[in-house]
Design a protein around this motif. Structure first.
Motif, PDB file in Angstrom:
ATOM      1  N   GLY A 152      47.868 -13.896  41.223  1.00  0.00           N
ATOM      2  CA  GLY A 152      47.831 -15.536  41.443  1.00  0.00           C
ATOM      3  C   GLY A 152      48.614 -15.907  42.625  1.00  0.00           C
ATOM      4  N   PHE A 153      49.864 -15.408  42.973  1.00  0.00           N
ATOM      5  CA  PHE A 153      50.627 -15.749  44.168  1.00  0.00           C
ATOM      6  C   PHE A 153      50.590 -14.952  45.317  1.00  0.00           C
ATOM      7  CE2 PHE A 153      52.555 -17.454  39.929  1.00  0.00           C
ATOM      8  CZ  PHE A 153      52.726 -18.868  40.746  1.00  0.00           C
ATOM      9  N   ALA A 154      49.543 -14.078  45.200  1.00  0.00           N
ATOM     10  CA  ALA A 154      49.734 -12.982  46.455  1.00  0.00           C
ATOM     11  C   ALA A 154      49.569 -13.679  47.729  1.00  0.00           C
ATOM     12  CB  ALA A 154      48.403 -12.174  46.408  1.00  0.00           C
ATOM     13  N   PRO A 155      50.745 -13.510  48.585  1.00  0.00           N
ATOM     14  CA  PRO A 155      50.781 -14.129  50.032  1.00  0.00           C
ATOM     15  C   PRO A 155      49.748 -13.488  51.028  1.00  0.00           C
ATOM     16  CG  PRO A 155      52.687 -12.845  49.712  1.00  0.00           C
ATOM     17  CD  PRO A 155      51.957 -12.663  48.356  1.00  0.00           C
ATOM     18  N   LYS A 156      49.462 -12.117  50.832  1.00  0.00           N
ATOM     19  CA  LYS A 156      48.726 -11.411  51.859  1.00  0.00           C
ATOM     20  C   LYS A 156      47.697 -10.357  51.041  1.00  0.00           C
ATOM     21  CE  LYS A 156      52.430  -9.108  53.505  1.00  0.00           C
ATOM     22  NZ  LYS A 156      53.258  -8.570  54.581  1.00  0.00           N
ATOM     23  N   TYR A 157      46.917  -9.938  51.943  1.00  0.00           N
ATOM     24  CA  TYR A 157      46.012  -8.873  51.274  1.00  0.00           C
ATOM     25  C   TYR A 157      46.542  -7.813  50.665  1.00  0.00           C
ATOM     26  CZ  TYR A 157      42.382  -5.234  51.209  1.00  0.00           C
ATOM     27  OH  TYR A 157      41.465  -4.186  50.800  1.00  0.00           O
ATOM     28  N   SER A 158      47.720  -7.246  51.130  1.00  0.00           N
ATOM     29  CA  SER A 158      48.316  -6.108  50.863  1.00  0.00           C
ATOM     30  C   SER A 158      48.757  -6.466  49.383  1.00  0.00           C
ATOM     31  CB  SER A 158      49.300  -5.461  51.407  1.00  0.00           C
ATOM     32  OG  SER A 158      50.400  -6.625  51.842  1.00  0.00           O
ATOM     33  N   ALA A 159      49.361  -7.616  49.071  1.00  0.00           N
ATOM     34  CA  ALA A 159      49.753  -8.001  47.677  1.00  0.00           C
ATOM     35  C   ALA A 159      48.867  -7.916  46.505  1.00  0.00           C
ATOM     36  CB  ALA A 159      50.549  -9.368  47.822  1.00  0.00           C
ATOM     37  N   LEU A 160      47.449  -8.283  46.964  1.00  0.00           N
ATOM     38  CA  LEU A 160      46.321  -8.251  46.248  1.00  0.00           C
ATOM     39  C   LEU A 160      46.076  -6.767  45.506  1.00  0.00           C
ATOM     40  CD1 LEU A 160      43.752 -10.698  47.887  1.00  0.00           C
ATOM     41  CD2 LEU A 160      44.850 -11.131  45.559  1.00  0.00           C
ATOM     42  N   ILE A 161      46.183  -5.869  46.663  1.00  0.00           N
ATOM     43  CA  ILE A 161      46.041  -4.477  46.404  1.00  0.00           C
ATOM     44  C   ILE A 161      47.018  -3.996  45.376  1.00  0.00           C
ATOM     45  CG2 ILE A 161      45.974  -2.053  47.647  1.00  0.00           C
ATOM     46  CD1 ILE A 161      43.436  -3.866  48.113  1.00  0.00           C
ATOM     47  N   VAL A 162      48.405  -4.130  45.593  1.00  0.00           N
ATOM     48  CA  VAL A 162      49.337  -3.839  44.676  1.00  0.00           C
ATOM     49  C   VAL A 162      49.103  -4.609  43.264  1.00  0.00           C
ATOM     50  CG1 VAL A 162      51.803  -4.017  44.022  1.00  0.00           C
ATOM     51  CG2 VAL A 162      50.942  -3.700  46.581  1.00  0.00           C
ATOM     52  N   GLY A 163      48.822  -5.984  43.077  1.00  0.00           N
ATOM     53  CA  GLY A 163      48.337  -6.560  41.963  1.00  0.00           C
ATOM     54  C   GLY A 163      47.241  -5.978  41.165  1.00  0.00           C
ATOM     55  N   ARG A 164      46.226  -5.346  42.012  1.00  0.00           N
ATOM     56  CA  ARG A 164      45.013  -5.043  41.159  1.00  0.00           C
ATOM     57  C   ARG A 164      45.150  -3.545  40.870  1.00  0.00           C
ATOM     58  NH1 ARG A 164      41.116  -6.813  39.145  1.00  0.00           N
ATOM     59  NH2 ARG A 164      39.572  -5.389  39.498  1.00  0.00           N
ATOM     60  N   PHE A 165      46.206  -2.940  41.503  1.00  0.00           N
ATOM     61  CA  PHE A 165      46.573  -1.614  41.036  1.00  0.00           C
ATOM     62  C   PHE A 165      47.243  -1.425  39.740  1.00  0.00           C
ATOM     63  CE2 PHE A 165      49.230   2.300  40.722  1.00  0.00           C
ATOM     64  CZ  PHE A 165      48.309   3.470  40.703  1.00  0.00           C
ATOM     65  N   ILE A 166      48.198  -2.543  39.725  1.00  0.00           N
ATOM     66  CA  ILE A 166      49.091  -2.627  38.498  1.00  0.00           C
ATOM     67  C   ILE A 166      48.181  -3.159  37.471  1.00  0.00           C
ATOM     68  CG2 ILE A 166      50.902  -4.044  37.393  1.00  0.00           C
ATOM     69  CD1 ILE A 166      52.138  -4.419  40.253  1.00  0.00           C
ATOM     70  N   VAL A 167      47.205  -3.884  37.432  1.00  0.00           N
ATOM     71  CA  VAL A 167      46.373  -4.492  36.416  1.00  0.00           C
ATOM     72  C   VAL A 167      45.570  -3.264  36.218  1.00  0.00           C
ATOM     73  CG1 VAL A 167      44.175  -5.804  36.149  1.00  0.00           C
ATOM     74  CG2 VAL A 167      46.422  -6.893  36.917  1.00  0.00           C
ATOM     75  N   LEU A 191      33.875 -12.929  46.455  1.00  0.00           N
ATOM     76  CA  LEU A 191      33.206 -13.717  47.741  1.00  0.00           C
ATOM     77  C   LEU A 191      34.148 -14.764  48.341  1.00  0.00           C
ATOM     78  CD1 LEU A 191      29.971 -14.494  46.072  1.00  0.00           C
ATOM     79  CD2 LEU A 191      30.456 -12.878  47.681  1.00  0.00           C
ATOM     80  N   PHE A 192      35.269 -15.316  47.638  1.00  0.00           N
ATOM     81  CA  PHE A 192      35.977 -16.286  48.109  1.00  0.00           C
ATOM     82  C   PHE A 192      37.484 -15.486  48.885  1.00  0.00           C
ATOM     83  CE2 PHE A 192      33.858 -17.897  44.248  1.00  0.00           C
ATOM     84  CZ  PHE A 192      33.249 -19.079  44.781  1.00  0.00           C
ATOM     85  N   ILE A 193      37.708 -14.393  48.004  1.00  0.00           N
ATOM     86  CA  ILE A 193      38.835 -13.736  48.638  1.00  0.00           C
ATOM     87  C   ILE A 193      38.259 -13.077  50.023  1.00  0.00           C
ATOM     88  CG2 ILE A 193      40.463 -11.760  48.441  1.00  0.00           C
ATOM     89  CD1 ILE A 193      40.347 -12.236  45.342  1.00  0.00           C
ATOM     90  N   GLU A 194      37.194 -12.653  50.073  1.00  0.00           N
ATOM     91  CA  GLU A 194      36.540 -11.971  51.534  1.00  0.00           C
ATOM     92  C   GLU A 194      36.528 -13.306  52.540  1.00  0.00           C
ATOM     93  OE1 GLU A 194      32.576 -11.088  50.740  1.00  0.00           O
ATOM     94  OE2 GLU A 194      32.093 -10.503  52.545  1.00  0.00           O
ATOM     95  N   THR A 195      36.205 -14.445  52.269  1.00  0.00           N
ATOM     96  CA  THR A 195      36.010 -15.556  53.218  1.00  0.00           C
ATOM     97  C   THR A 195      37.557 -15.638  53.490  1.00  0.00           C
ATOM     98  OG1 THR A 195      34.451 -16.402  51.670  1.00  0.00           O
ATOM     99  CG2 THR A 195      34.888 -17.465  53.855  1.00  0.00           C
ATOM    100  N   GLU A 196      38.307 -16.063  52.654  1.00  0.00           N
ATOM    101  CA  GLU A 196      39.823 -16.465  52.912  1.00  0.00           C
ATOM    102  C   GLU A 196      40.494 -15.316  53.816  1.00  0.00           C
ATOM    103  OE1 GLU A 196      41.793 -18.578  49.898  1.00  0.00           O
ATOM    104  OE2 GLU A 196      43.781 -18.174  50.753  1.00  0.00           O
ATOM    105  N   TYR A 197      40.268 -13.996  53.420  1.00  0.00           N
ATOM    106  CA  TYR A 197      41.199 -13.075  54.326  1.00  0.00           C
ATOM    107  C   TYR A 197      40.178 -12.241  55.423  1.00  0.00           C
ATOM    108  CZ  TYR A 197      44.983 -13.574  50.940  1.00  0.00           C
ATOM    109  OH  TYR A 197      45.964 -14.359  50.361  1.00  0.00           O
ATOM    110  N   ASN A 198      39.061 -12.846  55.385  1.00  0.00           N
ATOM    111  CA  ASN A 198      38.271 -12.251  56.375  1.00  0.00           C
ATOM    112  C   ASN A 198      38.165 -10.793  56.329  1.00  0.00           C
ATOM    113  OD1 ASN A 198      36.404 -12.100  58.676  1.00  0.00           O
ATOM    114  ND2 ASN A 198      37.831 -12.392  60.120  1.00  0.00           N
ATOM    115  N   LEU A 199      37.713 -10.103  55.053  1.00  0.00           N
ATOM    116  CA  LEU A 199      37.581  -8.661  54.887  1.00  0.00           C
ATOM    117  C   LEU A 199      36.813  -7.876  55.561  1.00  0.00           C
ATOM    118  CD1 LEU A 199      38.942  -8.824  51.068  1.00  0.00           C
ATOM    119  CD2 LEU A 199      40.422  -8.903  52.995  1.00  0.00           C
TER     120      LEU A 199
END
Ligand code: BGC
Length: 458
Positions: free
Chosen positions: A86-101, A27-35
């Motif tokens: 935790g340090f993702a500067p943009k949405y695409s980094a979040l996607i990379v992080g979630r894939f690794i996890v 919910l929070f990520i959605e608001t921050e990055y306007n997804l």
């Protein structure tokens, strides 16, 4: 044994934490990055896709490099993925992080229970593997609590996602400095002295002759390639049928519609207040963890088969009641909301006692030594692929057939599952891993381990 189990089960905790954490942070990520909704779906599903890839490679990797190195590898991925998130500067980094996890989850979901089963004495094997499930469910529960705790902090989702690096680091050091390699795997690799010395250490006695004998007699390769043995080897085919069916039905009974969407389900049932819905869904996750403890005490006493078949009846009843709650919710939203929550808890409680841990426990003990990594890997891949199908069709399926229709469908699949499991699942309680394979190659269950391994082909 317990120390080793606890360190490796941090892998289970991270599996639970990183799958549970999505609902509280999105919910929070959605608001921050306007997804857009596609971007939200991608954020959720990319981890499951990562888990599918991780579970596919985990079989061959754990057979080649060993169980210890594979689990340590997943710990490194958990640390790396959590830091990226935790340090993702943009949405695409979040996607990379979630894939690794997700990738790390796929490896840990397969290799951790397999490793625990390989080092456990037969008498406690079910309970020790179920400790890993307790860690999965506690991880899910704690992720809900952490997400609510950080919900009022600016960019709190970064802490919620990034903090998973801490248990992952502890797991990594535990794996490197405390946890030994599986003696069964070492034996398979021809490192007999090392295997015996580890066995003496974890059994805390020099008297390991009988167990070493069993490991020696463990059924190994028929000389066929692993692919050919899937086609022609009866023991392997039977083990795969049981293992994959259990994992398939675990997911098609709809558990992750509840774990990933419980707050939305509660809202659909007429409880409109957001924070109440989140609070109730935390309680449902809590029930899941508490009832895993019940399973821990019952699995080796009652046995896998009996415990699974009896708890499935309660689980199916919970799904039928949940469907009923929605069916009547249009008439009296308030009281049916409560009825829906009680049914959810009933469903989850019975799931946690049987269908949650037993597919993992049974898979970790039914494959011959030289096929265990691959066998568990295939079944884990079935689990994650089925998870993907069910969780990502849920909302549109509800739109198409109403919530009652959806939960009654899962109840119907539960009934089919009960019949299939009744016919295919033998009791494995108290048997050594070697005796289980032997019982698969004979039509009838033997009472002793033979002195020569046999390979039966069809
Ligand atoms: C399942 C997961 C599920 C969890 C719920 C596990 O046994 O494999 O898919 O999220 O139980 O606690």
């Amino acid at each position: 044994m317990y120390v080793i189990t606890v360190f490796t089960s941090i892998g289970g905790f991270l599996f639970g934490y990183d799958t549970g954490v999505v609902s509280g942070s999105i919910l929070f990520i959605e608001t921050e990055y306007n997804l857009s909704s596609f971007e939200i779906e991608l954020f959720v599903s990319i981890a499951v896709a990562g888990a599918i890839v991780g579970s596919i490679i985990s079989g061959p990797v754990s057979d080649k490099l060993g169980r210890k190195k594979s689990i340590s590898f997943s710990a490194i991925l958990f640390v790396g993925g959590s830091i990226v998130l935790g340090f993702a500067p943009k949405y695409s980094a979040l996607i990379v992080g979630r894939f690794i996890v997700g990738f790390a989850i796929g490896v840990a979901a397969n290799v951790v229970p397999l490793y625990i089963a390989e080092i456990s004495p037969a008498k406690y094997r079910g309970s020790l593997v179920t400790i890993n499930n307790l860690c999965i469910t506690s991880g899910q529960f704690i992720s809900y609590l952490v997400a609510s705790g950080f919900s009022h902090v600016n960019e709190g989702w970064r802490y919620t996602l990034g903090l998973a690096a801490i248990p992952a680091l502890i797991m990594f050091f535990g794996m490197v400095f405390i946890v030994p390699e599986s003696p069964r795997w070492l034996y398979l690799m021809g490192q007999e002295d090392e295997a015996i010395s580890i066995l003496k250490r974890i059994r805390n006695t020099d008297d390991v002759e009988e167990e070493v004998q069993e490991i020696k007699e463990s059924r190994v390769s028929s000389g066929m390639s692993q692919f050919k043995s899937i086609l022609y080897d009866r023991v392997i085919r039977r083990a795969l049928l049981i293992g994959c069916s259990l994992q398939f039905f675990q997911q098609f009974c709809g558990i992750n519609t509840v774990m990933y969407y419980s707050a939305s389900i509660i809202k659909m049932a007429g409880i409109n207040d957001n924070s109440k819905a989140v609070w109730f869904s935390t309680a449902v996750a809590g029930a899941n963890a508490v009832f895993t403890v019940v399973s821990l005490f019952l699995i080796d006493r009652v046995g896998r088969r009996k415990l699974l078949l009896s708890t499935m009846i309660g689980m199916i009843a919970g799904l039928l009641f949940l469907g009923l709650a929605f069916f009547f919710s249009y008439r009296d939203p308030k009281s049916t909301g409560i009825f829906a929550i009680v049914s959810l808890v009933l469903y989850v409680a019975f799931f946690a006692t049987g269908m949650g841990p037993i597919p993992w426990a049974v898979n970790s003990e039914i494959y011959p030594s030289n096929f265990r990594g691959i066998g568990c890997g295939i079944a884990t891949t079935v689990n994650w692929s089925a998870n993907l199908v069910v969780s990502f069709t849920f909302l549109s399926y509800v739109n198409a057939v109403t919530p009652s229709g959806a939960f009654w469908t899962y109840a119907g699949i539960g009934i089919v599952a009960w019949v299939v499991i009744y016919f295919i699942l033998p009791e494995t309680k108290g048997k050594s891993i070697e005796q289980i394979q032997q019982s698969f190659s004979n039509k009838s269950t033997p009472t002793h381990t033979p002195s020569h391994p046999s390979t039966q082909l069809e």
